[in-house]
Design a protein around this motif. Structure first.
Motif, mmCIF file in Angstrom:
data_model
loop_
_atom_site.group_PDB
_atom_site.id
_atom_site.type_symbol
_atom_site.label_atom_id
_atom_site.label_comp_id
_atom_site.label_asym_id
_atom_site.label_seq_id
_atom_site.Cartn_x
_atom_site.Cartn_y
_atom_site.Cartn_z
ATOM 1 N N SER A 1 -7.166 -7.034 -9.200
ATOM 2 C CA SER A 1 -8.349 -6.253 -8.835
ATOM 3 C C SER A 1 -8.427 -4.999 -9.709
ATOM 4 O O SER A 1 -7.448 -4.600 -10.340
ATOM 5 C CB SER A 1 -8.271 -5.845 -7.362
ATOM 6 N N GLU A 2 -9.586 -4.372 -9.721
ATOM 7 C CA GLU A 2 -9.757 -3.148 -10.517
ATOM 8 C C GLU A 2 -8.796 -2.063 -10.061
ATOM 9 O O GLU A 2 -8.235 -1.326 -10.874
ATOM 10 C CB GLU A 2 -11.209 -2.649 -10.405
ATOM 11 N N GLU A 3 -8.596 -1.961 -8.768
ATOM 12 C CA GLU A 3 -7.692 -0.941 -8.217
ATOM 13 C C GLU A 3 -6.245 -1.229 -8.622
ATOM 14 O O GLU A 3 -5.487 -0.311 -8.965
ATOM 15 C CB GLU A 3 -7.804 -0.917 -6.687
ATOM 16 N N GLU A 4 -5.861 -2.489 -8.572
ATOM 17 C CA GLU A 4 -4.493 -2.868 -8.960
ATOM 18 C C GLU A 4 -4.252 -2.600 -10.441
ATOM 19 O O GLU A 4 -3.207 -2.071 -10.833
ATOM 20 C CB GLU A 4 -4.260 -4.352 -8.639
ATOM 21 N N VAL A 5 -5.220 -2.957 -11.262
ATOM 22 C CA VAL A 5 -5.113 -2.731 -12.710
ATOM 23 C C VAL A 5 -5.016 -1.239 -13.012
ATOM 24 O O VAL A 5 -4.230 -0.806 -13.860
ATOM 25 C CB VAL A 5 -6.320 -3.373 -13.441
ATOM 26 N N LYS A 6 -5.801 -0.468 -12.299
ATOM 27 C CA LYS A 6 -5.780 0.993 -12.473
ATOM 28 C C LYS A 6 -4.403 1.566 -12.137
ATOM 29 O O LYS A 6 -3.885 2.438 -12.846
ATOM 30 C CB LYS A 6 -6.846 1.631 -11.575
ATOM 31 N N SER A 7 -3.797 1.080 -11.059
ATOM 32 C CA SER A 7 -2.467 1.549 -10.652
ATOM 33 C C SER A 7 -1.404 1.192 -11.687
ATOM 34 O O SER A 7 -0.505 1.991 -11.963
ATOM 35 C CB SER A 7 -2.087 0.940 -9.292
ATOM 36 N N ILE A 8 -1.518 -0.003 -12.254
ATOM 37 C CA ILE A 8 -0.564 -0.443 -13.283
ATOM 38 C C ILE A 8 -0.665 0.445 -14.513
ATOM 39 O O ILE A 8 0.353 0.894 -15.067
ATOM 40 C CB ILE A 8 -0.815 -1.924 -13.640
#
Length: 224
Positions: free
Chosen positions: A113-120
């Motif tokens: 997800s966009e949020e997961e990618v952002k956290s990574i």
């Protein structure tokens, strides 16, 4: 020459021993940071660092305002704790990562997800910032790989990574003692995160593969 363990590594092992020996059970609240600091005769910052790593491994759970609890009960059963791998070389552990982690990165580039990618990506940036400041970034390293496993949305893969997280911690702890690896690892993580953000699974896979192969090469060259 064997490198002396850092203080937080000693605290980390002591906390795990208390859990494994059954002194602290799953769901039980462990002593406060201040109490552990006094018991072990170490600084509060060393205790906090060890707890951070154990919480990222999902062995401990930190609850704001309530304290720190045992999340996972460790066992001496080889089928549960992978103790049969204790005598495996760091090279073997790294080869195991080479089989698993490039595919995880590729999967996340496709379905994260966009949020997961952002956290990574944020985790990779903090790692690079710490590397440039000459600070230890083991905590972020572990979190980076856990975030990738979590973002696959595959419970089996996530469970596998969680079960062997202790072994992976040991692998990364050793790799960070290779001076040349710190800068390369931080830069590779940024590139991997960017490939995931760009939704490029082939690039993400190849970069993770290159990263681990490079580490494996350095491990084989290190003094025995």
């Amino acid at each position: 020459m064997k490198k002396k363990k850092l203080i937080y590594e000693i605290v980390y092992e002591e906390i795990k021993k208390n859990i494994r020996d059954g002194k602290w059970q799953a769901g039980e609240k462990i002593p406060t940071v201040q109490a552990l600091s006094q018991q072990l005769n170490v600084s509060i910052s060393s205790v906090r660092e060890a707890i951070k790593i154990l919480s990222q491994q999902r062995i401990l759970r930190v609850e704001q305002g309530r304290g720190t609890f045992v999340e996972t009960q460790l066992s001496d059963n080889p089928n549960q704790t992978f103790d049969f791998l204790e005598n495996s070389s760091i090279e073997q552990l790294t080869e195991a990562r080479l089989v698993i982690e490039p595919e995880l990165a590729a999967i996340v580039a496709e379905r994260g997800s966009e949020e997961e990618v952002k956290s990574i990506l944020q985790c990779a940036r903090v790692m690079q910032k710490k590397m440039l400041a000459g600070e230890d970034f083991l905590e972020e390293d572990i979190e980076f790989h856990y975030l990738i496993a979590q973002a696959t949305k595959n419970d089996v893969l996530l469970k596998m990574m969680t079960l062997i997280s202790d072994l992976l911690y040991d692998s990364r702890r050793h790799s960070m003692k290779i001076k040349s690896q710190n800068e390369k690892a931080a830069n590779y993580h940024i590139l991997i995160a960017q490939a995931i953000k760009e939704r490029n699974p082939l690039q993400a896979r190849n970069l993770m593969n290159s990263h681990i192969l490079d580490l494996l090469d350095d491990l084989k060259k290190r003094p025995r």
